[in-house]
Design an enzyme around this catalytic site. Structure first.
Site, mmCIF file in Angstrom:
data_model
loop_
_atom_site.group_PDB
_atom_site.id
_atom_site.type_symbol
_atom_site.label_atom_id
_atom_site.label_comp_id
_atom_site.label_asym_id
_atom_site.label_seq_id
_atom_site.Cartn_x
_atom_site.Cartn_y
_atom_site.Cartn_z
ATOM 1 N N ASP A 87 2.157 20.893 -19.938
ATOM 2 C CA ASP A 87 1.308 19.689 -20.158
ATOM 3 C C ASP A 87 2.149 18.957 -21.015
ATOM 4 O OD1 ASP A 87 -2.116 18.839 -21.124
ATOM 5 O OD2 ASP A 87 -0.193 17.628 -21.165
ATOM 6 N N PHE B 205 -7.334 22.756 -23.907
ATOM 7 C CA PHE B 205 -7.551 21.468 -24.140
ATOM 8 C C PHE B 205 -8.673 21.281 -23.021
ATOM 9 C CE2 PHE B 205 -7.361 17.666 -25.363
ATOM 10 C CZ PHE B 205 -7.976 16.698 -24.431
ATOM 11 N N THR B 206 -9.811 20.610 -23.563
ATOM 12 C CA THR B 206 -10.942 20.369 -22.855
ATOM 13 C C THR B 206 -10.886 20.079 -21.445
ATOM 14 O OG1 THR B 206 -10.938 18.107 -23.569
ATOM 15 C CG2 THR B 206 -12.060 19.733 -24.853
ATOM 16 N N LYS C 6 -0.453 8.490 -23.216
ATOM 17 C CA LYS C 6 -0.255 8.944 -24.496
ATOM 18 C C LYS C 6 1.344 8.358 -24.717
ATOM 19 C CE LYS C 6 -3.856 11.508 -23.751
ATOM 20 N NZ LYS C 6 -4.511 11.512 -22.547
ATOM 21 N N ARG D 5 -13.596 17.338 -33.007
ATOM 22 C CA ARG D 5 -12.633 18.387 -32.618
ATOM 23 C C ARG D 5 -13.260 19.481 -32.929
ATOM 24 N NH1 ARG D 5 -10.426 16.636 -27.657
ATOM 25 N NH2 ARG D 5 -12.590 16.617 -27.481
ATOM 26 N N PHE E 137 -19.298 16.483 -25.447
ATOM 27 C CA PHE E 137 -18.561 15.623 -26.431
ATOM 28 C C PHE E 137 -18.685 14.475 -26.160
ATOM 29 C CE2 PHE E 137 -14.555 15.285 -25.073
ATOM 30 C CZ PHE E 137 -14.421 16.332 -24.281
ATOM 31 N N TYR F 191 0.937 -1.110 0.114
ATOM 32 C CA TYR F 191 -0.172 0.208 0.037
ATOM 33 C C TYR F 191 1.000 1.183 0.068
ATOM 34 C CZ TYR F 191 -3.663 3.306 0.628
ATOM 35 O OH TYR F 191 -4.565 4.239 0.703
HETATM 36 C C1 LIG Z 1 -2.845 17.292 -24.199
HETATM 37 C C2 LIG Z 1 -3.835 16.675 -23.139
HETATM 38 N N1 LIG Z 1 -3.689 16.917 -21.799
HETATM 39 C C3 LIG Z 1 -4.372 16.163 -20.708
HETATM 40 C C4 LIG Z 1 -5.284 15.013 -21.314
HETATM 41 C C5 LIG Z 1 -6.269 14.544 -20.233
HETATM 42 O O1 LIG Z 1 -5.488 13.324 -19.826
HETATM 43 P P1 LIG Z 1 -6.132 12.081 -19.140
HETATM 44 O O2 LIG Z 1 -6.978 12.407 -18.309
HETATM 45 O O3 LIG Z 1 -7.168 11.488 -20.410
HETATM 46 O O4 LIG Z 1 -5.193 11.021 -19.032
HETATM 47 C C6 LIG Z 1 -5.381 14.625 -22.564
HETATM 48 C C7 LIG Z 1 -6.124 13.485 -23.025
HETATM 49 N N2 LIG Z 1 -6.474 13.249 -24.076
HETATM 50 C C8 LIG Z 1 -7.244 12.297 -24.630
HETATM 51 C C9 LIG Z 1 -8.529 11.895 -24.038
HETATM 52 C C10 LIG Z 1 -9.394 12.752 -24.099
HETATM 53 C C11 LIG Z 1 -9.811 13.752 -23.102
HETATM 54 C C12 LIG Z 1 -10.691 14.669 -23.032
HETATM 55 C C13 LIG Z 1 -11.614 14.953 -24.382
HETATM 56 C C14 LIG Z 1 -11.175 14.100 -25.363
HETATM 57 C C15 LIG Z 1 -10.209 12.946 -25.239
HETATM 58 C C16 LIG Z 1 -7.270 12.461 -26.171
HETATM 59 O O5 LIG Z 1 -6.890 13.520 -26.729
HETATM 60 O O6 LIG Z 1 -8.026 11.848 -26.935
HETATM 61 C C17 LIG Z 1 -4.582 15.583 -23.491
HETATM 62 O O7 LIG Z 1 -4.790 14.999 -24.867
#
Ligand SMILES: Cc1ncc(COP(=O)(O)O)c(/C=N/[C@@H](Cc2ccccc2)C(=O)O)c1O
Length: 456
Positions: A214, A123-124, A257, A381, A448, A71
Protein backbone atom coordinates in the site's frame (compact mmCIF):
# COMPACT_ATOMS: atom_id res chain seq x y z
CA UNK A 1 20.66 28.92 10.78
CA UNK A 2 17.63 27.46 12.56
CA UNK A 3 14.67 29.20 10.86
CA UNK A 4 13.03 27.28 8.03
CA UNK A 5 9.92 28.18 6.03
CA UNK A 6 7.54 26.57 3.60
CA UNK A 7 9.33 25.90 0.27
CA UNK A 8 6.57 27.61 -1.69
CA UNK A 9 4.70 30.91 -1.82
CA UNK A 10 0.92 31.21 -1.76
CA UNK A 11 -0.87 32.34 -4.94
CA UNK A 12 -4.49 31.69 -4.01
CA UNK A 13 -6.29 31.58 -0.67
CA UNK A 14 -9.63 30.34 0.68
CA UNK A 15 -10.82 32.66 3.47
CA UNK A 16 -11.44 30.87 6.79
CA UNK A 17 -14.01 31.88 9.39
CA UNK A 18 -14.52 30.89 13.02
CA UNK A 19 -17.88 30.17 14.60
CA UNK A 20 -18.64 31.07 18.21
CA UNK A 21 -18.41 28.40 20.89
CA UNK A 22 -22.22 28.25 21.08
CA UNK A 23 -22.52 27.78 17.31
CA UNK A 24 -19.92 25.01 17.40
CA UNK A 25 -21.73 23.19 20.21
CA UNK A 26 -24.91 23.34 18.12
CA UNK A 27 -23.18 22.08 14.95
CA UNK A 28 -21.58 19.26 16.92
CA UNK A 29 -24.92 18.12 18.28
CA UNK A 30 -26.44 18.22 14.78
CA UNK A 31 -23.47 16.11 13.57
CA UNK A 32 -24.12 13.43 16.18
CA UNK A 33 -20.72 14.17 17.79
CA UNK A 34 -19.07 12.67 14.72
CA UNK A 35 -16.52 15.00 13.05
CA UNK A 36 -17.14 13.25 9.70
CA UNK A 37 -20.70 14.66 9.78
CA UNK A 38 -19.70 18.29 10.26
CA UNK A 39 -19.98 20.65 7.30
CA UNK A 40 -16.66 21.95 5.96
CA UNK A 41 -17.96 25.54 6.21
CA UNK A 42 -18.32 25.08 9.99
CA UNK A 43 -14.74 23.88 10.42
CA UNK A 44 -11.90 26.35 11.13
CA UNK A 45 -8.69 24.29 10.74
CA UNK A 46 -9.51 20.97 9.05
CA UNK A 47 -7.21 18.19 10.26
CA UNK A 48 -9.69 15.38 9.57
CA UNK A 49 -7.55 13.92 6.83
CA UNK A 50 -4.60 14.41 4.49
CA UNK A 51 -6.61 12.54 1.84
CA UNK A 52 -7.62 14.69 -1.11
CA UNK A 53 -7.21 17.86 0.96
CA UNK A 54 -3.75 18.81 -0.29
CA UNK A 55 -2.97 21.97 -2.27
CA UNK A 56 -2.01 21.44 -5.89
CA UNK A 57 0.79 23.47 -7.46
CA UNK A 58 0.53 25.82 -10.43
CA UNK A 59 2.28 23.10 -12.42
CA UNK A 60 -0.50 20.65 -11.54
CA UNK A 61 -3.26 23.19 -12.18
CA UNK A 62 -1.72 23.93 -15.58
CA UNK A 63 -1.86 20.19 -16.22
CA UNK A 64 -5.61 20.29 -15.60
CA UNK A 65 -5.91 22.43 -18.74
CA UNK A 66 -4.10 19.70 -20.69
CA UNK A 67 -6.61 16.98 -20.00
CA UNK A 68 -6.97 14.70 -23.04
CA UNK A 69 -10.60 13.67 -22.46
CA UNK A 70 -10.61 11.00 -25.17
CA UNK A 71 -12.56 8.00 -23.92
CA UNK A 72 -9.75 5.60 -24.86
CA UNK A 73 -5.98 6.01 -25.02
CA UNK A 74 -5.75 9.42 -23.33
CA UNK A 75 -2.34 11.08 -23.62
CA UNK A 76 -2.44 11.67 -19.86
CA UNK A 77 -2.68 7.95 -19.14
CA UNK A 78 0.60 7.29 -20.95
CA UNK A 79 2.31 10.14 -19.09
CA UNK A 80 1.08 8.77 -15.75
CA UNK A 81 2.15 5.24 -16.74
CA UNK A 82 5.63 6.46 -17.68
CA UNK A 83 5.99 8.38 -14.40
CA UNK A 84 4.77 5.40 -12.34
CA UNK A 85 7.39 3.20 -14.08
CA UNK A 86 10.05 5.85 -13.44
CA UNK A 87 9.33 6.54 -9.77
CA UNK A 88 7.73 3.31 -8.46
CA UNK A 89 9.30 0.90 -10.93
CA UNK A 90 6.36 -1.42 -11.58
CA UNK A 91 5.58 -2.60 -15.13
CA UNK A 92 1.83 -2.22 -15.52
CA UNK A 93 -0.63 0.52 -14.48
CA UNK A 94 -4.38 0.29 -13.95
CA UNK A 95 -5.85 3.67 -12.96
CA UNK A 96 -8.69 3.75 -10.41
CA UNK A 97 -10.80 6.57 -8.99
CA UNK A 98 -8.92 6.36 -5.66
CA UNK A 99 -7.17 3.90 -3.38
CA UNK A 100 -10.09 1.71 -2.43
CA UNK A 101 -10.84 1.19 -6.12
CA UNK A 102 -7.45 -0.52 -6.42
CA UNK A 103 -7.95 -2.41 -3.14
CA UNK A 104 -11.25 -3.73 -4.51
CA UNK A 105 -9.63 -5.00 -7.72
CA UNK A 106 -6.59 -6.70 -6.16
CA UNK A 107 -8.71 -8.28 -3.41
CA UNK A 108 -11.13 -9.79 -5.92
CA UNK A 109 -8.31 -11.03 -8.12
CA UNK A 110 -5.98 -12.56 -5.52
CA UNK A 111 -8.18 -13.62 -2.59
CA UNK A 112 -10.22 -16.84 -2.43
CA UNK A 113 -12.79 -17.44 0.36
CA UNK A 114 -10.95 -18.92 3.35
CA UNK A 115 -7.63 -17.22 2.52
CA UNK A 116 -5.53 -15.35 5.09
CA UNK A 117 -3.92 -11.98 4.34
CA UNK A 118 -1.10 -11.05 6.71
CA UNK A 119 -0.34 -7.37 7.02
CA UNK A 120 1.39 -4.77 9.18
CA UNK A 121 -1.65 -3.56 11.13
CA UNK A 122 -5.04 -3.18 9.53
CA UNK A 123 -6.31 -0.30 7.52
CA UNK A 124 -10.07 0.10 7.44
CA UNK A 125 -10.85 0.07 3.69
CA UNK A 126 -8.03 -2.38 2.90
CA UNK A 127 -9.28 -4.93 5.42
CA UNK A 128 -12.90 -4.36 4.39
CA UNK A 129 -12.13 -5.33 0.78
CA UNK A 130 -10.09 -8.34 1.93
CA UNK A 131 -13.02 -9.51 4.06
CA UNK A 132 -15.56 -8.86 1.29
CA UNK A 133 -13.45 -11.15 -0.94
CA UNK A 134 -13.74 -13.85 1.74
CA UNK A 135 -10.31 -13.38 3.28
CA UNK A 136 -9.26 -12.93 6.88
CA UNK A 137 -6.76 -10.20 7.72
CA UNK A 138 -4.05 -11.25 10.20
CA UNK A 139 -1.94 -8.59 11.92
CA UNK A 140 1.79 -9.43 11.75
CA UNK A 141 3.23 -6.05 12.74
CA UNK A 142 5.91 -5.87 15.46
CA UNK A 143 4.53 -5.58 19.01
CA UNK A 144 6.05 -2.12 19.48
CA UNK A 145 3.56 -0.74 16.90
CA UNK A 146 0.73 -1.30 19.39
CA UNK A 147 2.55 0.63 22.13
CA UNK A 148 2.02 4.39 21.70
CA UNK A 149 4.99 5.12 23.99
CA UNK A 150 7.51 2.87 22.24
CA UNK A 151 10.15 4.90 20.40
CA UNK A 152 11.09 2.14 17.91
CA UNK A 153 12.23 4.05 14.78
CA UNK A 154 10.43 1.69 12.37
CA UNK A 155 7.22 0.72 14.15
CA UNK A 156 5.66 -0.25 10.83
CA UNK A 157 7.95 -3.26 10.50
CA UNK A 158 6.63 -6.77 9.95
CA UNK A 159 7.43 -9.33 12.66
CA UNK A 160 8.98 -12.05 10.51
CA UNK A 161 8.30 -14.76 13.12
CA UNK A 162 4.60 -13.87 13.24
CA UNK A 163 4.50 -13.93 9.43
CA UNK A 164 6.31 -17.26 9.06
CA UNK A 165 4.27 -18.97 11.79
CA UNK A 166 1.05 -17.90 10.07
CA UNK A 167 2.29 -19.31 6.76
CA UNK A 168 3.27 -22.59 8.45
CA UNK A 169 -0.02 -22.74 10.34
CA UNK A 170 -2.42 -22.21 7.41
CA UNK A 171 -0.18 -23.26 4.50
CA UNK A 172 1.33 -21.02 1.81
CA UNK A 173 -1.45 -21.85 -0.63
CA UNK A 174 -3.90 -20.05 1.70
CA UNK A 175 -1.82 -16.88 1.80
CA UNK A 176 -2.39 -15.05 -1.53
CA UNK A 177 -0.17 -12.09 -0.60
CA UNK A 178 1.27 -10.06 2.23
CA UNK A 179 -0.47 -6.68 2.50
CA UNK A 180 2.37 -4.29 3.39
CA UNK A 181 1.59 -0.64 4.21
CA UNK A 182 4.34 2.00 4.29
CA UNK A 183 3.82 4.12 6.27
CA UNK A 184 1.32 2.45 8.62
CA UNK A 185 -1.58 4.84 9.06
CA UNK A 186 -3.29 3.28 12.07
CA UNK A 187 -0.04 2.89 14.04
CA UNK A 188 0.52 6.63 13.79
CA UNK A 189 2.01 7.09 10.32
CA UNK A 190 4.93 4.81 11.21
CA UNK A 191 7.53 3.71 8.66
CA UNK A 192 8.85 0.34 7.48
CA UNK A 193 12.64 0.05 7.10
CA UNK A 194 14.39 -1.02 3.89
CA UNK A 195 16.00 -3.88 5.82
CA UNK A 196 12.55 -5.13 6.83
CA UNK A 197 10.92 -4.98 3.38
CA UNK A 198 13.98 -6.78 2.00
CA UNK A 199 13.60 -9.48 4.66
CA UNK A 200 9.86 -9.81 3.95
CA UNK A 201 10.70 -10.31 0.27
CA UNK A 202 13.29 -12.99 1.04
CA UNK A 203 10.90 -14.85 3.36
CA UNK A 204 7.87 -14.71 1.06
CA UNK A 205 9.95 -15.65 -1.99
CA UNK A 206 10.82 -18.92 -0.23
CA UNK A 207 7.09 -19.73 -0.08
CA UNK A 208 6.11 -18.25 -3.46
CA UNK A 209 3.94 -15.63 -1.78
CA UNK A 210 3.48 -12.16 -3.28
CA UNK A 211 3.94 -8.85 -1.50
CA UNK A 212 1.44 -6.11 -2.38
CA UNK A 213 2.45 -2.68 -1.08
CA UNK A 214 0.00 0.00 0.00
CA UNK A 215 2.11 2.85 -1.40
CA UNK A 216 -0.27 5.63 -0.33
CA UNK A 217 2.38 7.37 1.83
CA UNK A 218 5.51 5.58 0.56
CA UNK A 219 7.28 8.89 -0.12
CA UNK A 220 6.94 9.85 3.57
CA UNK A 221 8.22 6.35 4.36
CA UNK A 222 11.26 7.05 2.14
CA UNK A 223 11.95 10.23 4.11
CA UNK A 224 12.14 8.28 7.38
CA UNK A 225 14.49 5.73 5.79
CA UNK A 226 16.76 8.57 4.60
CA UNK A 227 16.65 10.16 8.07
CA UNK A 228 16.91 7.04 10.26
CA UNK A 229 18.33 4.05 8.39
CA UNK A 230 22.10 3.60 8.16
CA UNK A 231 23.37 3.78 4.58
CA UNK A 232 20.58 5.89 3.17
CA UNK A 233 21.44 9.45 4.26
CA UNK A 234 23.08 10.21 0.90
CA UNK A 235 20.46 8.54 -1.30
CA UNK A 236 17.77 10.70 -2.89
CA UNK A 237 14.14 10.24 -1.86
CA UNK A 238 13.42 9.01 -5.40
CA UNK A 239 16.18 6.37 -5.20
CA UNK A 240 14.96 5.13 -1.80
CA UNK A 241 11.34 4.98 -2.98
CA UNK A 242 12.21 2.98 -6.09
CA UNK A 243 14.42 0.52 -4.17
CA UNK A 244 11.68 0.00 -1.57
CA UNK A 245 9.08 -0.81 -4.25
CA UNK A 246 11.50 -3.18 -6.00
CA UNK A 247 11.08 -5.66 -3.15
CA UNK A 248 7.32 -5.89 -3.80
CA UNK A 249 5.18 -7.34 -6.62
CA UNK A 250 2.79 -4.46 -6.97
CA UNK A 251 1.04 -1.67 -5.15
CA UNK A 252 -2.29 -0.09 -4.49
CA UNK A 253 -2.13 3.71 -4.45
CA UNK A 254 -4.36 6.42 -3.13
CA UNK A 255 -3.03 9.43 -5.03
CA UNK A 256 -4.98 11.65 -2.66
CA UNK A 257 -2.09 11.69 -0.18
CA UNK A 258 1.55 11.61 -1.34
CA UNK A 259 0.63 12.42 -4.95
CA UNK A 260 -1.02 15.74 -4.08
CA UNK A 261 -4.30 15.32 -5.96
CA UNK A 262 -7.88 15.74 -4.84
CA UNK A 263 -8.96 12.48 -6.51
CA UNK A 264 -7.08 9.59 -8.06
CA UNK A 265 -5.41 6.28 -7.47
CA UNK A 266 -4.07 3.21 -9.20
CA UNK A 267 -3.09 -0.42 -9.05
CA UNK A 268 0.42 -1.21 -10.35
CA UNK A 269 1.75 -4.74 -10.82
CA UNK A 270 4.66 -6.60 -12.43
CA UNK A 271 2.83 -9.85 -13.18
CA UNK A 272 1.24 -9.76 -16.64
CA UNK A 273 -1.46 -12.26 -15.73
CA UNK A 274 -2.63 -10.17 -12.77
CA UNK A 275 -2.45 -7.09 -14.98
CA UNK A 276 -4.71 -8.68 -17.62
CA UNK A 277 -7.27 -9.63 -14.94
CA UNK A 278 -7.13 -6.16 -13.39
CA UNK A 279 -7.49 -4.26 -16.67
CA UNK A 280 -10.43 -6.54 -17.48
CA UNK A 281 -12.09 -6.02 -14.09
CA UNK A 282 -11.47 -2.26 -14.06
CA UNK A 283 -13.85 -1.74 -17.00
CA UNK A 284 -16.63 -3.30 -14.91
CA UNK A 285 -16.10 -1.23 -11.74
CA UNK A 286 -14.11 1.93 -12.54
CA UNK A 287 -14.11 2.79 -16.25
CA UNK A 288 -12.00 1.99 -19.30
CA UNK A 289 -8.51 0.65 -18.50
CA UNK A 290 -6.90 3.95 -19.60
CA UNK A 291 -8.93 6.20 -17.29
CA UNK A 292 -10.26 4.05 -14.42
CA UNK A 293 -12.93 6.44 -13.24
CA UNK A 294 -10.83 9.59 -13.66
CA UNK A 295 -10.94 12.46 -16.14
CA UNK A 296 -7.83 12.93 -18.29
CA UNK A 297 -7.05 16.11 -16.34
CA UNK A 298 -6.99 14.13 -13.07
CA UNK A 299 -4.53 11.63 -14.55
CA UNK A 300 -2.31 14.54 -15.61
CA UNK A 301 -2.47 16.22 -12.19
CA UNK A 302 -1.51 12.92 -10.50
CA UNK A 303 1.41 12.36 -12.90
CA UNK A 304 2.71 15.87 -12.17
CA UNK A 305 2.10 15.46 -8.42
CA UNK A 306 4.30 12.38 -8.51
CA UNK A 307 7.22 14.48 -9.79
CA UNK A 308 6.73 17.03 -7.00
CA UNK A 309 6.19 14.48 -4.21
CA UNK A 310 9.80 13.24 -4.33
CA UNK A 311 11.41 16.71 -4.27
CA UNK A 312 13.70 16.79 -1.20
CA UNK A 313 12.79 20.33 0.01
CA UNK A 314 9.09 19.60 -0.30
CA UNK A 315 8.97 16.26 1.54
CA UNK A 316 11.37 17.42 4.26
CA UNK A 317 9.14 20.41 4.99
CA UNK A 318 6.05 18.26 4.92
CA UNK A 319 7.28 15.77 7.53
CA UNK A 320 8.94 18.45 9.68
CA UNK A 321 5.69 20.46 9.85
CA UNK A 322 3.96 17.42 11.38
CA UNK A 323 6.88 17.06 13.80
CA UNK A 324 6.59 20.78 14.69
CA UNK A 325 3.00 20.27 15.86
CA UNK A 326 3.83 17.05 17.71
CA UNK A 327 6.72 18.65 19.62
CA UNK A 328 4.55 21.63 20.58
CA UNK A 329 2.00 19.23 22.08
CA UNK A 330 4.75 17.35 23.94
CA UNK A 331 5.88 20.68 25.45
CA UNK A 332 2.33 20.99 26.88
CA UNK A 333 2.56 17.46 28.30
CA UNK A 334 -0.12 16.13 25.95
CA UNK A 335 0.22 12.34 25.46
CA UNK A 336 0.89 11.52 21.77
CA UNK A 337 2.10 8.53 19.80
CA UNK A 338 5.88 8.56 19.37
CA UNK A 339 7.87 8.69 17.17
CA UNK A 340 5.84 11.44 15.52
CA UNK A 341 4.55 10.08 12.20
CA UNK A 342 4.72 11.32 8.65
CA UNK A 343 1.24 12.65 8.01
CA UNK A 344 -0.35 13.30 11.40
CA UNK A 345 0.06 13.71 15.13
CA UNK A 346 -1.90 11.02 16.97
CA UNK A 347 -3.24 11.87 20.44
CA UNK A 348 -3.26 8.92 22.83
CA UNK A 349 -6.86 9.15 24.05
CA UNK A 350 -6.34 6.32 26.54
CA UNK A 351 -3.72 8.36 28.41
CA UNK A 352 -5.49 11.66 27.69
CA UNK A 353 -8.81 10.42 29.15
CA UNK A 354 -7.95 7.50 31.48
CA UNK A 355 -11.28 7.93 33.28
CA UNK A 356 -13.34 7.08 30.18
CA UNK A 357 -13.63 3.31 29.44
CA UNK A 358 -13.05 2.31 25.81
CA UNK A 359 -16.71 1.36 25.23
CA UNK A 360 -17.68 4.93 26.02
CA UNK A 361 -15.57 6.00 23.04
CA UNK A 362 -12.78 8.17 24.49
CA UNK A 363 -11.23 9.07 21.12
CA UNK A 364 -14.62 10.04 19.69
CA UNK A 365 -15.22 12.14 22.81
CA UNK A 366 -11.85 13.86 22.47
CA UNK A 367 -12.27 14.68 18.77
CA UNK A 368 -15.65 16.26 19.57
CA UNK A 369 -14.20 18.24 22.47
CA UNK A 370 -11.39 19.68 20.34
CA UNK A 371 -13.87 20.85 17.71
CA UNK A 372 -16.08 22.44 20.38
CA UNK A 373 -13.04 24.21 21.83
CA UNK A 374 -11.62 25.71 18.64
CA UNK A 375 -13.29 24.52 15.43
CA UNK A 376 -10.28 22.28 14.72
CA UNK A 377 -11.47 19.03 13.14
CA UNK A 378 -9.71 15.73 13.83
CA UNK A 379 -10.52 12.06 13.27
CA UNK A 380 -11.30 9.19 15.65
CA UNK A 381 -8.87 6.31 15.22
CA UNK A 382 -9.91 3.98 18.02
CA UNK A 383 -12.66 1.51 18.91
CA UNK A 384 -15.22 3.14 16.62
CA UNK A 385 -12.87 2.88 13.62
CA UNK A 386 -11.96 -0.69 14.57
CA UNK A 387 -15.57 -1.79 14.04
CA UNK A 388 -17.04 -5.13 15.03
CA UNK A 389 -15.49 -8.60 14.79
CA UNK A 390 -17.46 -10.36 12.00
CA UNK A 391 -17.30 -13.63 13.98
CA UNK A 392 -18.38 -12.48 17.45
CA UNK A 393 -20.33 -9.35 16.55
CA UNK A 394 -18.72 -7.57 19.52
CA UNK A 395 -16.63 -4.40 19.22
CA UNK A 396 -13.00 -4.99 18.36
CA UNK A 397 -11.00 -3.44 21.24
CA UNK A 398 -7.78 -2.03 19.71
CA UNK A 399 -4.85 -1.26 22.00
CA UNK A 400 -4.53 2.07 20.20
CA UNK A 401 -7.34 4.50 21.04
CA UNK A 402 -6.20 7.56 19.11
CA UNK A 403 -7.31 10.93 17.77
CA UNK A 404 -5.57 11.86 14.55
CA UNK A 405 -4.59 15.44 13.80
CA UNK A 406 -3.89 15.01 10.09
CA UNK A 407 -1.91 17.71 8.30
CA UNK A 408 -2.86 18.38 4.66
CA UNK A 409 0.16 19.02 2.38
CA UNK A 410 0.99 22.66 1.47
CA UNK A 411 -2.24 24.03 3.04
CA UNK A 412 -1.58 25.35 6.54
CA UNK A 413 1.31 27.34 7.97
CA UNK A 414 3.01 26.77 11.31
CA UNK A 415 0.86 29.59 12.74
CA UNK A 416 -2.13 27.29 12.24
CA UNK A 417 -0.19 24.56 14.02
CA UNK A 418 0.31 26.92 16.98
CA UNK A 419 -3.47 27.48 17.19
CA UNK A 420 -4.09 23.72 17.09
CA UNK A 421 -1.52 23.04 19.82
CA UNK A 422 -3.01 25.74 22.04
CA UNK A 423 -6.52 24.29 21.64
CA UNK A 424 -5.51 20.68 22.37
CA UNK A 425 -3.54 21.86 25.41
CA UNK A 426 -6.60 23.76 26.67
CA UNK A 427 -8.79 20.65 26.32
CA UNK A 428 -6.06 18.67 28.09
CA UNK A 429 -6.21 21.10 31.05
CA UNK A 430 -10.01 20.55 31.29
CA UNK A 431 -9.98 16.81 30.46
CA UNK A 432 -11.59 15.76 33.76
CA UNK A 433 -14.83 17.44 32.62
CA UNK A 434 -15.26 15.01 29.68
CA UNK A 435 -17.43 11.97 30.36
CA UNK A 436 -17.76 9.86 27.20
CA UNK A 437 -20.44 9.17 24.61
CA UNK A 438 -22.94 6.50 23.69
CA UNK A 439 -23.54 5.39 20.10
CA UNK A 440 -27.12 6.00 18.99
CA UNK A 441 -26.77 5.03 15.31
CA UNK A 442 -24.41 2.39 13.90
CA UNK A 443 -24.13 1.71 10.12
CA UNK A 444 -23.11 -1.74 8.81
CA UNK A 445 -19.87 -0.93 6.96
CA UNK A 446 -17.01 1.30 8.17
CA UNK A 447 -19.28 2.63 10.92
CA UNK A 448 -16.95 5.52 11.92
CA UNK A 449 -17.88 7.49 8.79
CA UNK A 450 -21.59 7.83 9.67
CA UNK A 451 -22.18 6.68 13.26
CA UNK A 452 -23.98 9.13 15.56
CA UNK A 453 -23.44 9.65 19.26
CA UNK A 454 -24.89 11.47 22.26
CA UNK A 455 -23.18 12.68 25.43
CA UNK A 456 -23.59 10.41 28.46
C1 LIG B 1 -3.08 3.71 4.07
C2 LIG B 1 -4.32 3.92 3.25
N1 LIG B 1 -4.62 3.01 2.30
C3 LIG B 1 -5.74 3.15 1.55
C4 LIG B 1 -6.61 4.22 1.73
C5 LIG B 1 -7.86 4.29 0.87
O1 LIG B 1 -7.64 5.26 -0.12
P1 LIG B 1 -8.85 6.11 -0.70
O2 LIG B 1 -9.87 5.15 -1.19
O3 LIG B 1 -9.35 6.96 0.43
O4 LIG B 1 -8.22 6.93 -1.79
C6 LIG B 1 -6.32 5.20 2.70
C7 LIG B 1 -7.23 6.34 2.89
N2 LIG B 1 -7.09 7.05 3.95
C8 LIG B 1 -7.75 8.30 4.22
C9 LIG B 1 -9.25 8.29 4.01
C10 LIG B 1 -9.96 7.37 4.94
C11 LIG B 1 -10.31 6.13 4.48
C12 LIG B 1 -10.97 5.25 5.35
C13 LIG B 1 -11.22 5.63 6.67
C14 LIG B 1 -10.86 6.89 7.11
C15 LIG B 1 -10.21 7.76 6.26
C16 LIG B 1 -7.37 8.75 5.63
O5 LIG B 1 -6.53 8.11 6.25
O6 LIG B 1 -7.89 9.78 6.03
C17 LIG B 1 -5.16 5.04 3.47
O7 LIG B 1 -4.82 5.95 4.42
Amino acid sequence: RKAWAEPYRIKMVEPLRMLSREEREQKLSEAGYNTFLLRSEDVYIDLLTDSGTNAMSDYQWAGMMLGDEAYAGSRNFYYLEANMQKYYGYKYLVPTHQGRGAEHLISRILIKPGDFIPGNMYFTTTRQHQELAGGTFVDVIIDEAHDPASTHPFKGNVDLDKLESLIKKVGAEKVPYVSLAATVNMAGGQPVSMENVRAVRELTARYGIRVILDATRAVENAFFIKEREPGYQHKTIAEILKEFCSYTDGCTMSGKKDLLVNIGGFLAVNDEEIFQQARNLVVVYEGLHTYGGLAGRDLEAMARGMEEAVQEDYIRHRVLQVRYLGEKLQQHGVPIVVPIGGHAVFLDAKRFLPHIPQDRFPAQTLAAAIYADSGVRSMERGIVSAGRDPKTGDHRYPKLELVRLTIPRRVYTNAHMDVVAESVAAVYQEREKLSGLRMVYEPTYLRFFQARFEPL
